[in-house]
Motif scaffolding. Structure first.
Motif, PDB file in Angstrom:
ATOM      1  N   LEU A  42       0.898  -1.254  -0.127  1.00  0.00           N
ATOM      2  CA  LEU A  42      -0.079   0.023   0.271  1.00  0.00           C
ATOM      3  C   LEU A  42       0.817   1.525   0.155  1.00  0.00           C
ATOM      4  O   LEU A  42       1.741   1.347   1.015  1.00  0.00           O
ATOM      5  N   ARG A  43       0.809   2.197  -1.061  1.00  0.00           N
ATOM      6  CA  ARG A  43       1.619   3.383  -1.205  1.00  0.00           C
ATOM      7  C   ARG A  43       0.680   4.567  -1.095  1.00  0.00           C
ATOM      8  O   ARG A  43      -0.432   4.322  -1.630  1.00  0.00           O
ATOM      9  N   LEU A  44       1.227   5.573  -0.845  1.00  0.00           N
ATOM     10  CA  LEU A  44       0.710   6.972  -0.446  1.00  0.00           C
ATOM     11  C   LEU A  44       1.319   7.881  -1.413  1.00  0.00           C
ATOM     12  O   LEU A  44       2.644   7.732  -1.396  1.00  0.00           O
ATOM     13  N   ASP A  45       0.452   8.901  -1.844  1.00  0.00           N
ATOM     14  CA  ASP A  45       1.281   9.770  -2.951  1.00  0.00           C
ATOM     15  C   ASP A  45       1.668  11.089  -2.137  1.00  0.00           C
ATOM     16  O   ASP A  45       1.536  11.088  -0.896  1.00  0.00           O
ATOM     17  N   CYS A  46       2.405  11.843  -2.705  1.00  0.00           N
ATOM     18  CA  CYS A  46       2.946  13.110  -2.159  1.00  0.00           C
ATOM     19  C   CYS A  46       2.117  13.995  -1.162  1.00  0.00           C
ATOM     20  O   CYS A  46       2.560  14.437  -0.148  1.00  0.00           O
ATOM     21  N   GLY A  69      -0.753  12.963  -0.017  1.00  0.00           N
ATOM     22  CA  GLY A  69      -1.585  12.144   0.789  1.00  0.00           C
ATOM     23  C   GLY A  69      -3.065  11.851   0.347  1.00  0.00           C
ATOM     24  O   GLY A  69      -3.927  11.185   1.148  1.00  0.00           O
ATOM     25  N   ASP A  70      -3.426  12.358  -0.717  1.00  0.00           N
ATOM     26  CA  ASP A  70      -4.958  12.057  -1.228  1.00  0.00           C
ATOM     27  C   ASP A  70      -5.068  11.209  -2.126  1.00  0.00           C
ATOM     28  O   ASP A  70      -6.014  11.141  -2.701  1.00  0.00           O
ATOM     29  N   ALA A  71      -4.226  10.100  -2.385  1.00  0.00           N
ATOM     30  CA  ALA A  71      -4.145   8.978  -3.260  1.00  0.00           C
ATOM     31  C   ALA A  71      -3.614   7.858  -2.756  1.00  0.00           C
ATOM     32  O   ALA A  71      -2.324   8.126  -2.327  1.00  0.00           O
ATOM     33  N   ILE A  72      -3.980   6.849  -2.779  1.00  0.00           N
ATOM     34  CA  ILE A  72      -3.611   5.397  -2.391  1.00  0.00           C
ATOM     35  C   ILE A  72      -3.471   4.544  -3.649  1.00  0.00           C
ATOM     36  O   ILE A  72      -4.231   4.280  -4.514  1.00  0.00           O
ATOM     37  N   LEU A  73      -1.956   3.999  -3.633  1.00  0.00           N
ATOM     38  CA  LEU A  73      -2.004   2.925  -4.604  1.00  0.00           C
ATOM     39  C   LEU A  73      -1.773   1.858  -4.097  1.00  0.00           C
ATOM     40  O   LEU A  73      -0.874   1.470  -3.400  1.00  0.00           O
ATOM     41  N   GLN A 105      -1.810  10.994  -9.421  1.00  0.00           N
ATOM     42  CA  GLN A 105      -3.305  10.942  -9.679  1.00  0.00           C
ATOM     43  C   GLN A 105      -3.692  12.524  -9.614  1.00  0.00           C
ATOM     44  O   GLN A 105      -3.109  13.331  -8.873  1.00  0.00           O
ATOM     45  N   CYS A 121       6.694  13.803 -10.033  1.00  0.00           N
ATOM     46  CA  CYS A 121       6.241  14.456  -8.652  1.00  0.00           C
ATOM     47  C   CYS A 121       7.267  15.614  -8.366  1.00  0.00           C
ATOM     48  O   CYS A 121       8.399  15.710  -8.811  1.00  0.00           O
ATOM     49  N   HIS A 122       6.525  16.748  -7.498  1.00  0.00           N
ATOM     50  CA  HIS A 122       7.004  17.886  -7.273  1.00  0.00           C
ATOM     51  C   HIS A 122       8.276  17.853  -6.337  1.00  0.00           C
ATOM     52  O   HIS A 122       9.095  18.787  -6.174  1.00  0.00           O
ATOM     53  N   THR A 123       8.176  16.682  -5.805  1.00  0.00           N
ATOM     54  CA  THR A 123       9.478  16.449  -4.898  1.00  0.00           C
ATOM     55  C   THR A 123      10.791  16.023  -5.524  1.00  0.00           C
ATOM     56  O   THR A 123      11.557  15.844  -4.862  1.00  0.00           O
ATOM     57  N   CYS A 140       4.764   9.936  -7.713  1.00  0.00           N
ATOM     58  CA  CYS A 140       4.386  10.526  -6.452  1.00  0.00           C
ATOM     59  C   CYS A 140       4.223   9.579  -5.358  1.00  0.00           C
ATOM     60  O   CYS A 140       3.974   9.879  -4.022  1.00  0.00           O
ATOM     61  N   PHE A 141       3.941   8.222  -5.685  1.00  0.00           N
ATOM     62  CA  PHE A 141       3.744   7.091  -4.879  1.00  0.00           C
ATOM     63  C   PHE A 141       4.979   6.688  -4.113  1.00  0.00           C
ATOM     64  O   PHE A 141       5.275   5.447  -4.581  1.00  0.00           O
ATOM     65  N   TYR A 142       5.583   7.463  -3.572  1.00  0.00           N
ATOM     66  CA  TYR A 142       6.984   6.860  -3.071  1.00  0.00           C
ATOM     67  C   TYR A 142       6.986   6.807  -1.678  1.00  0.00           C
ATOM     68  O   TYR A 142       8.138   6.195  -1.056  1.00  0.00           O
ATOM     69  N   ARG A 143       5.919   6.672  -1.025  1.00  0.00           N
ATOM     70  CA  ARG A 143       6.054   6.063   0.408  1.00  0.00           C
ATOM     71  C   ARG A 143       5.022   4.779   0.777  1.00  0.00           C
ATOM     72  O   ARG A 143       3.716   4.852  -0.050  1.00  0.00           O
ATOM     73  N   ALA A 144       5.505   3.982   1.103  1.00  0.00           N
ATOM     74  CA  ALA A 144       4.668   2.493   1.145  1.00  0.00           C
ATOM     75  C   ALA A 144       4.488   2.001   2.832  1.00  0.00           C
ATOM     76  O   ALA A 144       5.152   2.545   3.682  1.00  0.00           O
ATOM     77  N   ALA A 145       3.306   1.926   3.080  1.00  0.00           N
ATOM     78  CA  ALA A 145       3.032   1.184   4.366  1.00  0.00           C
ATOM     79  C   ALA A 145       3.475   0.037   4.810  1.00  0.00           C
ATOM     80  O   ALA A 145       2.839  -0.905   4.389  1.00  0.00           O
TER      81      ALA A 145
END
Lengths: 132, 132
Positions: A78-82, A84-88, B35, B98-100, B105-110
């Motif tokens: 489960l991944r989150l975008d920069c 935080g308003d979209a989940i992949l 997204q 991604c602007h970062t 943009c999906f560079y964070r994983a739970a």
């Protein structure tokens, strides 16, 4: 009620309706399967069970993907975008993701000023949702 | 003002704010990049120019991806999902989405109840958005 770990919960920007956009992608082939919505409880249950849950805006209820059709999604990552308003959701999709019986919901392409079906039905929807 | 071909326009289910969810995917690698949202004019301009346009909900304006950063998205294919409320954009992303300064943009994983950064910055954001 399942809980989302605090660090993850804080990073998710649920909208005014308490929802976050979710995109499901087959983890190994990269195919984008569907887009749906999750609320806090759907994210919590997904992380806890490793089976994907969504919030149905039309039925106003939680649903586990495949609970009726058997076409479940096992969570791989489960991944989150920069912002935080979209989940992949990287998933392992059993069978077909689309209620029409196609692997992906994105089966229509805009080409030559028309919509062209680019993938056919692989599973009869009657077999997924019929009374059998 | 650009127009969307009628058959395509009729199939898109814009929401109460006139928006449709858009997902950008790198056409050859399958990487989900970002997204965002499109309104009618963004879809029309994207189809007409083959460069991706979005609607910024925060700035309340149309923007062409990369207009400031140079990190443009060329359209390869535009696909619509089964109920018409999500668009999958197959694109050729120049540089980073991604602007970062990360490719996706999906560079964070739970993982392990925490958020883990799984991809690093490849382009200094200052180089993308600075005054140079």
């Amino acid at each position: 009620m399942a809980e989302i770990p605090a660090e993850i919960l804080e990073a998710i920007a649920f909208d005014a309706d308490g929802l976050v956009c979710a995109i499901a992608q087959q983890h190994d082939t990269g195919e984008v399967l569907m887009q749906a919505w999750m609320n806090r409880e759907a994210v919590a249950r997904t992380l806890a069970s490793r089976e994907v849950w969504y919030w149905s805006r039309s039925r106003k209820k939680l649903w586990r993907k495949g609970e009726t059709s058997g076409q479940t999604q096992s969570l791989v990552d489960l991944r989150l975008d920069c912002d935080g308003d979209a989940i992949l959701l990287l998933v392992d999709q059993k069978g077909v993701a689309c209620h029409t019986g196609r692997r992906s919901c994105f089966y229509r392409a805009a080409r030559d000023n028309r919509l062209t079906e680019i993938t056919g039905v692989t599973t009869d929807p009657e077999a997924l949702y019929g009374d059998s």
